[in-house]
Design a protein around this motif. Sequence first.
Motif, PDB file in Angstrom:
ATOM      1  N   ALA A 135     -12.569   9.644  -4.397  1.00 10.58           N
ATOM      2  CA  ALA A 135     -11.512  10.111  -5.292  1.00 10.58           C
ATOM      3  C   ALA A 135     -10.169   9.965  -4.594  1.00 10.58           C
ATOM      4  O   ALA A 135     -10.092   9.952  -3.354  1.00 10.58           O
ATOM      5  N   VAL A 136      -9.131   9.837  -5.402  1.00 10.58           N
ATOM      6  CA  VAL A 136      -7.764   9.772  -4.891  1.00 10.58           C
ATOM      7  C   VAL A 136      -7.011  11.010  -5.367  1.00 10.58           C
ATOM      8  O   VAL A 136      -7.022  11.324  -6.564  1.00 10.58           O
ATOM      9  N   VAL A 137      -6.395  11.694  -4.416  1.00  8.23           N
ATOM     10  CA  VAL A 137      -5.590  12.869  -4.724  1.00  8.23           C
ATOM     11  C   VAL A 137      -4.122  12.479  -4.564  1.00  8.23           C
ATOM     12  O   VAL A 137      -3.732  11.965  -3.514  1.00  8.23           O
ATOM     13  N   VAL A 138      -3.334  12.712  -5.592  1.00 10.90           N
ATOM     14  CA  VAL A 138      -1.907  12.410  -5.546  1.00 10.90           C
ATOM     15  C   VAL A 138      -1.145  13.714  -5.434  1.00 10.90           C
ATOM     16  O   VAL A 138      -1.327  14.625  -6.254  1.00 10.90           O
ATOM     17  N   LEU A 153     -20.438  -7.834 -12.956  1.00 12.56           N
ATOM     18  CA  LEU A 153     -19.221  -7.329 -12.334  1.00 12.56           C
ATOM     19  C   LEU A 153     -19.387  -5.854 -11.973  1.00 12.56           C
ATOM     20  O   LEU A 153     -19.716  -5.028 -12.843  1.00 12.56           O
ATOM     21  N   THR A 154     -19.192  -5.549 -10.712  1.00 13.60           N
ATOM     22  CA  THR A 154     -19.178  -4.145 -10.317  1.00 13.60           C
ATOM     23  C   THR A 154     -17.979  -3.463 -10.970  1.00 13.60           C
ATOM     24  O   THR A 154     -16.878  -4.009 -10.975  1.00 13.60           O
ATOM     25  N   SER A 155     -18.194  -2.280 -11.530  1.00 11.83           N
ATOM     26  CA  SER A 155     -17.093  -1.566 -12.176  1.00 11.83           C
ATOM     27  C   SER A 155     -16.659  -0.373 -11.330  1.00 11.83           C
ATOM     28  O   SER A 155     -17.481   0.295 -10.716  1.00 11.83           O
ATOM     29  N   HIS A 156     -15.350  -0.155 -11.299  1.00 12.48           N
ATOM     30  CA  HIS A 156     -14.743   0.962 -10.572  1.00 12.48           C
ATOM     31  C   HIS A 156     -13.684   1.612 -11.455  1.00 12.48           C
ATOM     32  O   HIS A 156     -13.173   0.993 -12.393  1.00 12.48           O
ATOM     33  N   THR A 157     -13.342   2.837 -11.105  1.00  8.64           N
ATOM     34  CA  THR A 157     -12.195   3.479 -11.742  1.00  8.64           C
ATOM     35  C   THR A 157     -10.915   2.865 -11.191  1.00  8.64           C
ATOM     36  O   THR A 157     -10.808   2.628  -9.981  1.00  8.64           O
ATOM     37  N   LEU A 158      -9.957   2.615 -12.058  1.00  5.12           N
ATOM     38  CA  LEU A 158      -8.645   2.180 -11.600  1.00  5.12           C
ATOM     39  C   LEU A 158      -7.894   3.426 -11.143  1.00  5.12           C
ATOM     40  O   LEU A 158      -7.446   4.236 -11.961  1.00  5.12           O
ATOM     41  N   THR A 159      -7.788   3.605  -9.834  1.00  5.36           N
ATOM     42  CA  THR A 159      -7.168   4.805  -9.269  1.00  5.36           C
ATOM     43  C   THR A 159      -5.692   4.548  -8.976  1.00  5.36           C
ATOM     44  O   THR A 159      -5.244   3.391  -8.941  1.00  5.36           O
ATOM     45  N   PRO A 160      -4.905   5.593  -8.731  1.00  2.22           N
ATOM     46  CA  PRO A 160      -3.485   5.403  -8.421  1.00  2.22           C
ATOM     47  C   PRO A 160      -3.232   4.564  -7.177  1.00  2.22           C
ATOM     48  O   PRO A 160      -2.152   4.022  -7.005  1.00  2.22           O
ATOM     49  N   GLY A 161      -4.224   4.434  -6.317  1.00  2.00           N
ATOM     50  CA  GLY A 161      -4.040   3.633  -5.111  1.00  2.00           C
ATOM     51  C   GLY A 161      -4.242   2.154  -5.308  1.00  2.00           C
ATOM     52  O   GLY A 161      -4.031   1.363  -4.391  1.00  2.00           O
ATOM     53  N   ASP A 162      -4.665   1.740  -6.515  1.00  2.00           N
ATOM     54  CA  ASP A 162      -4.932   0.327  -6.788  1.00  2.00           C
ATOM     55  C   ASP A 162      -3.692  -0.341  -7.363  1.00  2.00           C
ATOM     56  O   ASP A 162      -3.310  -0.077  -8.505  1.00  2.00           O
ATOM     57  N   ASP A 163      -3.064  -1.200  -6.561  1.00  2.00           N
ATOM     58  CA  ASP A 163      -1.881  -1.934  -7.012  1.00  2.00           C
ATOM     59  C   ASP A 163      -2.285  -3.394  -7.192  1.00  2.00           C
ATOM     60  O   ASP A 163      -2.099  -4.232  -6.317  1.00  2.00           O
ATOM     61  N   LEU A 164      -2.869  -3.701  -8.347  1.00  2.00           N
ATOM     62  CA  LEU A 164      -3.461  -5.017  -8.568  1.00  2.00           C
ATOM     63  C   LEU A 164      -2.397  -6.102  -8.706  1.00  2.00           C
ATOM     64  O   LEU A 164      -1.402  -5.910  -9.420  1.00  2.00           O
ATOM     65  N   PRO A 165      -2.600  -7.258  -8.063  1.00  5.34           N
ATOM     66  CA  PRO A 165      -1.687  -8.401  -8.247  1.00  5.34           C
ATOM     67  C   PRO A 165      -1.995  -9.098  -9.576  1.00  5.34           C
ATOM     68  O   PRO A 165      -2.815 -10.019  -9.639  1.00  5.34           O
ATOM     69  N   VAL A 177       0.828  -1.205   0.000  1.00  2.00           N
ATOM     70  CA  VAL A 177       0.000   0.000   0.000  1.00  2.00           C
ATOM     71  C   VAL A 177       0.862   1.254   0.000  1.00  2.00           C
ATOM     72  O   VAL A 177       0.847   2.047  -0.928  1.00  2.00           O
ATOM     73  N   LEU A 178       1.668   1.392   1.053  1.00  5.50           N
ATOM     74  CA  LEU A 178       2.500   2.587   1.145  1.00  5.50           C
ATOM     75  C   LEU A 178       3.594   2.568   0.097  1.00  5.50           C
ATOM     76  O   LEU A 178       3.924   3.588  -0.498  1.00  5.50           O
ATOM     77  N   GLY A 179       4.178   1.385  -0.148  1.00  4.09           N
ATOM     78  CA  GLY A 179       5.258   1.292  -1.118  1.00  4.09           C
ATOM     79  C   GLY A 179       4.796   1.527  -2.539  1.00  4.09           C
ATOM     80  O   GLY A 179       5.596   1.836  -3.418  1.00  4.09           O
ATOM     81  N   SER A 180       3.508   1.380  -2.814  1.00  4.90           N
ATOM     82  CA  SER A 180       3.000   1.586  -4.170  1.00  4.90           C
ATOM     83  C   SER A 180       2.496   3.004  -4.384  1.00  4.90           C
ATOM     84  O   SER A 180       1.739   3.266  -5.305  1.00  4.90           O
ATOM     85  N   GLY A 181       2.902   3.931  -3.546  1.00  2.00           N
ATOM     86  CA  GLY A 181       2.520   5.325  -3.721  1.00  2.00           C
ATOM     87  C   GLY A 181       1.601   5.850  -2.653  1.00  2.00           C
ATOM     88  O   GLY A 181       1.201   7.017  -2.696  1.00  2.00           O
ATOM     89  N   GLY A 182       1.220   5.005  -1.684  1.00  2.00           N
ATOM     90  CA  GLY A 182       0.296   5.433  -0.642  1.00  2.00           C
ATOM     91  C   GLY A 182       0.795   6.588   0.193  1.00  2.00           C
ATOM     92  O   GLY A 182       0.014   7.339   0.765  1.00  2.00           O
ATOM     93  N   LEU A 183       2.117   6.766   0.269  1.00  3.32           N
ATOM     94  CA  LEU A 183       2.668   7.859   1.069  1.00  3.32           C
ATOM     95  C   LEU A 183       2.333   9.220   0.479  1.00  3.32           C
ATOM     96  O   LEU A 183       2.414  10.235   1.176  1.00  3.32           O
ATOM     97  N   THR A 184       2.003   9.276  -0.812  1.00  4.15           N
ATOM     98  CA  THR A 184       1.721  10.554  -1.464  1.00  4.15           C
ATOM     99  C   THR A 184       0.257  10.665  -1.866  1.00  4.15           C
ATOM    100  O   THR A 184      -0.082  11.480  -2.722  1.00  4.15           O
TER     101      THR A 184
END
Length: 398
Positions: free
Chosen positions: A221-224, A106-118, A48-55
């Motif tokens: 929403a995700v703010v970077v 399938l529920t649809s969502h926006t792929l946000t910067p916080g989503d680090d999909l495996p 989470v944090l390593g994939s940009g969560g810190l910002t």
Amino acid sequence: MSRWSLCTWKRDGRSLRSAVPALAVLAALLTTSAGVASGAAGAVERDVLGSGGLTQIELSSFEGDTSVRSLTASALRDAGTVPGVRQVVGDYTSVLYAEENGIYDLTSHTLTPGDDLPVREGVVPAELGPQEVVLPAQAQGTDFTPLVGRTVAFGHTYASGAGSGTTEIIKLKIVAVYDPSWQTDGPGVAYLSEDTAAFLAAARAGQETAAFREKEGAQSAVVVVEHQRQVAAVTDALQDDGFSASAVSDRVRDLPGLFGVADLATRGGVLMLAVGALGLGAVRAGDSARARLGQFAILRILGTGRPELRRILFGEAVLSGAVAGLAGAVIGTGSSVALAGPLSDVLGLPITVTDALPGPAWTAAALLLPAAGLAAGTLLGSREALRSDPYLTARAHG
């Protein structure tokens, strides 16, 4: 340590080895909770944090709450003008369902910067295109893995009135599939670009996309921001503007449930283990010394002094504590590793075996505290029993 300690510890059932099981349980509980907390923290930091969560800062919209600013298009533009903000991405939800083959919704969502999909197969681009989608590898009995790289027709709803609507078709290219156990937004989620997700949400509401984004707005929403040192200032500025804003790093580091309980249990476990070892040492040493008063009295008559007898008991305490600590550390570590899988399901994050290993400090505490506490308790608990007159004691014991 007295050379007699090992002999008496092994051969005399009244020795301090009787304290080993209880201390081993305490040490195992400490090590297990430390491993669980370490595993959760490691996964959060890495995934989470390593994939940009810190910002990143998360904005939420609460329906019907007038004290919270809605995430309309104009509001998100305002958020983007806050100094330090680099990007704002709104999350819009809808549903994609099978147009021909298969039965799935399938529920649809926006792929946000916080989503680090495996990702299992395919590649997720830095930014999804308007006709691209990322799906779970399997969902509701359908295997999407063979469809990676292909364009598939999906059905979606266009509302034509209250409680009524028609089915429309949208063609999307499946660019990647991810591990379906990753369920941050729930099971079976299709991830789209922001514009495509907003288009589907608007169609479901029976509105034009621009009007929907301005009137209804995003669900979240995700703010970077440009740098992590700006997160606190940007969060405060957004909250002053009426947004419900929280730093992602604060949210994930304060994860509730199992992680929080395990972290609290680890800290409390150190105190429990230290107090338990001290108390057991005092009680068991006193009981052991009193049970062997006749034996100790004969040794004293033969020339053995009280210091030597204390060294025997002290040696037994160290041996008992060492065995208990080692057994507890091994059992606790094994338990925390075995819990890595269930813990992954609880947090929705992959916990590796390495993550679930307790840290060196906690392992050292589990190994050393039983011996230290038992030894200290022994020095206190044996004092009264060893003060008795050896001749009177020997006569009393025949």
